[in-house]
Design a protein around this motif. Structure first.
Motif, PDB file in Angstrom:
ATOM      1  N   THR A  15       9.647  57.318  29.049  1.00 20.29           N
ATOM      2  CA  THR A  15       8.904  57.444  30.106  1.00 20.29           C
ATOM      3  C   THR A  15       9.579  57.922  31.298  1.00 20.29           C
ATOM      4  O   THR A  15       9.672  58.838  31.681  1.00 20.29           O
ATOM      5  N   ARG A  73       0.957  55.662  23.109  1.00 19.63           N
ATOM      6  CA  ARG A  73      -0.043  56.391  23.306  1.00 19.63           C
ATOM      7  C   ARG A  73      -0.391  56.880  24.848  1.00 19.63           C
ATOM      8  O   ARG A  73      -0.685  57.972  25.348  1.00 19.63           O
ATOM      9  N   THR A  74      -0.409  55.749  25.774  1.00 18.10           N
ATOM     10  CA  THR A  74      -0.514  55.684  27.061  1.00 18.10           C
ATOM     11  C   THR A  74       0.404  56.683  27.557  1.00 18.10           C
ATOM     12  O   THR A  74       0.422  57.625  28.477  1.00 18.10           O
ATOM     13  N   ALA A  75       1.736  56.365  27.196  1.00 22.08           N
ATOM     14  CA  ALA A  75       2.843  57.280  27.838  1.00 22.08           C
ATOM     15  C   ALA A  75       2.526  58.666  27.282  1.00 22.08           C
ATOM     16  O   ALA A  75       3.071  59.562  27.979  1.00 22.08           O
ATOM     17  N   ASP A 114      -0.411  51.385  21.116  1.00 27.18           N
ATOM     18  CA  ASP A 114      -1.215  51.770  22.567  1.00 27.18           C
ATOM     19  C   ASP A 114      -0.463  52.119  23.787  1.00 27.18           C
ATOM     20  O   ASP A 114      -0.916  53.068  24.455  1.00 27.18           O
ATOM     21  N   THR A 115       0.755  51.605  24.008  1.00 26.03           N
ATOM     22  CA  THR A 115       1.480  51.633  24.949  1.00 26.03           C
ATOM     23  C   THR A 115       2.206  53.209  24.714  1.00 26.03           C
ATOM     24  O   THR A 115       2.210  53.759  25.901  1.00 26.03           O
ATOM     25  N   GLU A 143      -0.144  60.446  27.023  1.00 21.46           N
ATOM     26  CA  GLU A 143      -1.155  60.672  27.800  1.00 21.46           C
ATOM     27  C   GLU A 143      -0.541  61.294  29.177  1.00 21.46           C
ATOM     28  O   GLU A 143      -0.757  62.185  29.909  1.00 21.46           O
ATOM     29  N   ARG A 144       0.411  60.256  29.799  1.00 19.15           N
ATOM     30  CA  ARG A 144       1.087  60.541  30.954  1.00 19.15           C
ATOM     31  C   ARG A 144       1.949  61.746  31.086  1.00 19.15           C
ATOM     32  O   ARG A 144       2.173  62.563  31.917  1.00 19.15           O
ATOM     33  N   ASP A 196       7.893  49.639  21.111  1.00 17.01           N
ATOM     34  CA  ASP A 196       7.487  49.401  22.741  1.00 17.01           C
ATOM     35  C   ASP A 196       8.488  49.348  23.626  1.00 17.01           C
ATOM     36  O   ASP A 196       8.533  49.439  24.739  1.00 17.01           O
TER      37      ASP A 196
END
Length: 92
Positions: free
Chosen positions: A35, A60-62, A57-58, A64-65, A28
């Protein structure tokens, strides 16, 4: 960290491989740097591969962005998310 991201995005093959390994191992802590590079216009699908390999999760969020990034990165991010979803379903 930024040097590793730069090597991953545009270095020689050996540099890319080593940078990818080190970024994944950092987990992470690498996500904000990757990003940032994607937001700055880096189009290397290898950046997306590292996020997918981190798999948190972090990350995965990146990912998605990243689906809203330039087309090459967006397509790779969408594929990585589908792959992570499939892996998640298989583990259930």
């Amino acid at each position: 960290g930024r040097s590793l991201v730069a090597a991953l995005a545009g270095g020689a093959e050996n540099e890319q491989t080593l940078a990818g390994i080190l970024l994944v191992r950092a987990g992470d802590r690498s996500v904000p740097l990757i990003t940032e590079a994607i937001s700055a216009g880096a189009t290397s699908a290898a950046l997306v591969d590292v996020l997918a390999s981190i798999g948190t999760d972090t990350a995965r969020t990146a990912l998605e962005r990243a689906t809203r990034a330039p087309s090459e990165v967006a397509a790779a991010a969408e594929q990585a998310l589908r792959t992570l979803d499939e892996i998640g379903r298989q583990r259930e």
